[in-house]
Design an enzyme around this catalytic site. Structure first.
Site, PDB file in Angstrom:
ATOM      1  N   ASP A  90       0.851  -1.195   0.000  1.00  0.00           N
ATOM      2  CA  ASP A  90       0.000   0.000   0.000  1.00  0.00           C
ATOM      3  C   ASP A  90       0.893   1.255   0.000  1.00  0.00           C
ATOM      4  O   ASP A  90       0.676   2.195  -0.764  1.00  0.00           O
ATOM      5  CB  ASP A  90      -0.894  -0.027   1.250  1.00  0.00           C
ATOM      6  CG  ASP A  90      -2.081   0.914   1.154  1.00  0.00           C
ATOM      7  OD1 ASP A  90      -2.456   1.298   0.038  1.00  0.00           O
ATOM      8  OD2 ASP A  90      -2.643   1.254   2.219  1.00  0.00           O
ATOM      9  N   HIS A 105      -4.255   2.793  -7.125  1.00  0.00           N
ATOM     10  CA  HIS A 105      -5.466   2.499  -6.352  1.00  0.00           C
ATOM     11  C   HIS A 105      -6.680   2.272  -7.249  1.00  0.00           C
ATOM     12  O   HIS A 105      -7.578   1.512  -6.890  1.00  0.00           O
ATOM     13  CB  HIS A 105      -5.723   3.589  -5.305  1.00  0.00           C
ATOM     14  CG  HIS A 105      -5.012   3.309  -4.013  1.00  0.00           C
ATOM     15  ND1 HIS A 105      -3.661   3.557  -3.861  1.00  0.00           N
ATOM     16  CD2 HIS A 105      -5.433   2.749  -2.842  1.00  0.00           C
ATOM     17  CE1 HIS A 105      -3.296   3.175  -2.633  1.00  0.00           C
ATOM     18  NE2 HIS A 105      -4.345   2.681  -2.003  1.00  0.00           N
ATOM     19  N   HIS A 155      -6.430  -1.232  -8.309  1.00  0.00           N
ATOM     20  CA  HIS A 155      -6.875  -2.019  -7.147  1.00  0.00           C
ATOM     21  C   HIS A 155      -8.399  -2.065  -7.091  1.00  0.00           C
ATOM     22  O   HIS A 155      -8.999  -3.124  -6.957  1.00  0.00           O
ATOM     23  CB  HIS A 155      -6.338  -1.411  -5.840  1.00  0.00           C
ATOM     24  CG  HIS A 155      -7.111  -1.858  -4.633  1.00  0.00           C
ATOM     25  ND1 HIS A 155      -8.283  -1.230  -4.238  1.00  0.00           N
ATOM     26  CD2 HIS A 155      -6.916  -2.890  -3.773  1.00  0.00           C
ATOM     27  CE1 HIS A 155      -8.765  -1.863  -3.180  1.00  0.00           C
ATOM     28  NE2 HIS A 155      -7.961  -2.867  -2.861  1.00  0.00           N
ATOM     29  N   HIS A 192      -5.566  -5.668   0.542  1.00  0.00           N
ATOM     30  CA  HIS A 192      -5.574  -4.374  -0.158  1.00  0.00           C
ATOM     31  C   HIS A 192      -4.187  -4.058  -0.744  1.00  0.00           C
ATOM     32  O   HIS A 192      -4.053  -3.801  -1.938  1.00  0.00           O
ATOM     33  CB  HIS A 192      -6.013  -3.289   0.837  1.00  0.00           C
ATOM     34  CG  HIS A 192      -5.891  -1.896   0.336  1.00  0.00           C
ATOM     35  ND1 HIS A 192      -6.830  -1.311  -0.489  1.00  0.00           N
ATOM     36  CD2 HIS A 192      -4.929  -0.949   0.533  1.00  0.00           C
ATOM     37  CE1 HIS A 192      -6.453  -0.076  -0.774  1.00  0.00           C
ATOM     38  NE2 HIS A 192      -5.306   0.176  -0.166  1.00  0.00           N
TER      39      HIS A 192
HETATM   40 ZN   LIG Z   1      -4.426   2.107  -0.008  1.00  0.00          ZN
END
Ligand SMILES: [Zn+2]
Length: 278
Positions: free
Chosen positions: A81, A164, A167, A181
């Protein structure tokens, strides 16, 4: 107290009740603790929206002994992340795109995002080893700071971009739901680097880091069948939804470009894996 889901739930609940919130993360798997926004998923685990609070958490208290005792996969996912933070910040700065609060990045925000990336490269592998042996070392402390504080301030002050959004697109595929995540963000970052024509040396450096600490660099590494282009196209389509940060990247972003970048990122990951395994 807890991980990303507990933290985000507490932040939304406190905001609705109009009371301050104190966060005690027990894992360092995302940069959620310091931020003033929370991610909402559907019951099926598909990314839905981001909920913004009026205030950031008043206190974020981390005991690195607790983090050291938690499973290593969480810390590694947190590095995934945090790995995207600098690149997304840089994209937003280049295109003068809004950050997560609707303003623009500052030199402070950008510098902290860069420090986040440099800290990961310097201390990531050592911190992972410390976590595996359940010990607290300076390297582990530095990585906890990068995953929770630097990445949190970095993304919130400087904005999100392709990593992101990819993602978020990947969450449309059920087979990715058992992956964390940060693991999906890491693959999203690799996709973003291919998408934006990042220098090959820079791309290689990010693959090196991911391989070194065990972050996924291929689609199969996040449960996705690379041959199923129809499903990949679904993820690419979702990644390009109008509200997505991917539009903070330079140039027009289309599902076709994202699909190609996902396949390119996977191909490089597979080739490198085959070479290392040989
Ligand atoms: Zn994140």
């Amino acid at each position: 107290m807890g991980g990303g889901k507990a933290v985000d739930t507490a932040k939304i609940t406190a905001d609705r009740a109009g009371i301050p919130v104190l966060i005690v993360p027990t894992i360092a798997s995302t940069d959620a603790p310091c931020s003033g926004c929370a991610v909402i998923y559907t019951e099926e685990g598909v990314f839905q929206t981001v909920s913004y609070q009026r205030m950031n958490p008043q206190v974020v208290l981390v005991d690195t002994e607790v983090i050291a005792a938690a499973p290593t996969r969480f810390l590694v996912a947190g590095m995934g992340d945090a790995l995207a933070t600098w690149f997304e910040a840089r994209s937003c700065e280049r295109t003068q795109s809004a950050n997560e609060c609707g303003g623009y990045s500052t030199l402070t925000g950008l510098t902290l995002a860069r420090l986040c990336y440099d800290t990961l490269l310097r201390y990531g592998p050592d911190a992972k080893r410390a976590n595996q042996r359940k010990i607290v070392t300076p390297a582990l402390n530095h990585i906890v700071e990068a995953n929770i504080l630097l990445s949190g301030i970095g993304f919130e002050s400087s904005g999100l971009a392709a990593a992101h959004s990819v993602h978020n697109g990947l969450t449309a595929l059920e087979e990715t739901h058992s992956y964390y995540h940060g693991e999906k963000v890491a693959f999203g970052l690799l996709t973003g680097l291919h998408l934006t024509d990042a220098p090959p040396e820079e791309i290689a450096g990010v693959y090196d880091f991911c391989e070194g600490i065990g972050l996924p660099t291929t689609l199969s590494g996040i449960g996705v069948d690379a041959a199923d282009r129809e499903r990949l196209a679904r993820a690419a389509q979702k990644a390009c939804a109008p509200q997505e940060g991917i539009h903070h990247e330079a140039g027009a972003m289309t599902p076709e470009k994202v699909l190609s970048a996902m396949i390119a990122a996977d191909a490089m990951g597979c080739d490198r894996e085959a070479r290392h395994g040989a």
